[in-house]
Scaffold this motif. Sequence first.
Motif, short mmCIF file in Angstrom:
data_model
loop_
_atom_site.label_atom_id
_atom_site.label_comp_id
_atom_site.label_asym_id
_atom_site.label_seq_id
_atom_site.Cartn_x
_atom_site.Cartn_y
_atom_site.Cartn_z
N THR A 44 45.38 157.06 89.54
CA THR A 44 46.05 156.88 88.25
C THR A 44 46.49 158.23 87.69
OG1 THR A 44 44.53 155.05 87.92
CG2 THR A 44 45.94 155.60 86.08
N ASP A 72 43.58 151.19 83.46
CA ASP A 72 44.63 151.99 84.11
C ASP A 72 46.02 151.57 83.63
OD1 ASP A 72 42.67 153.32 85.44
OD2 ASP A 72 43.12 152.50 87.43
N GLU A 117 49.32 150.45 92.59
CA GLU A 117 48.01 151.10 92.69
C GLU A 117 47.01 150.06 93.16
OE1 GLU A 117 46.50 153.45 89.36
OE2 GLU A 117 44.47 153.27 90.16
MG MG Z 1 43.04 154.00 88.87
#
Ligand code: MG
Length: 217
Positions: A44, A72, A117
Amino acid sequence: MSIITIERKILEKNDAVAEFNRKNFKEKKIFAINLLSSPGSGKTSILEKIIELLKDKVNIGVIEGDIQTKIDAERIEKYGIPVAQIITNGACHLDAILIRDAFSTLSDKQISLLFIENVGNLVCPATFDLGENIKIVIVSTTEGDDKPLKYPAAFQKANAMIINKVDLIPYLNSSIEILKNNALKINPNLKIFETSCTKNIGIDKLCEWLLDNINKL
Ligand code: MG
């Protein structure tokens, strides 16, 4: 025997939807990147740094995969970037179906660079094709230089590796050169970057390479 069959069926279904995602991204001229790493390696933070450097040059979108929270996604949202959160409720990886559904919530947004992600885990996410253009594996110096040997699949399948937290090397019993050599033993074609988010090292080179990739699309 039956376990193998079930697993194969799951992967066959996944691969069919991954193909759908790949076609969809191609039609919309989106370059999609699947970010893989252990928890805490800095996925992140690297994303935030990339967004800071590239958000005026390219339309970025993010799909966040997390086991439990939307922490996040909230970090990314602060940059005014379109973001979709997937909460897996304990599942250790993202799959193509989750990506198809999450991306459908972003379909009205202008996106040319999509980051996915993945859930922090170096094992399961390596098995699941999401329909992305490339995979990037992130490994931080604090994790030790033997990581590629212990978790080869993620490094085998990745197009690039980011070695993060290079500023901490003086305090660690670990070597960037050994880490690189171990990764290249697993995958000689890996493109390698060295970064530190806290000291702003290497993010510019990484961003140049990303822009090159998008322009080749
Ligand atoms: Mg993360």
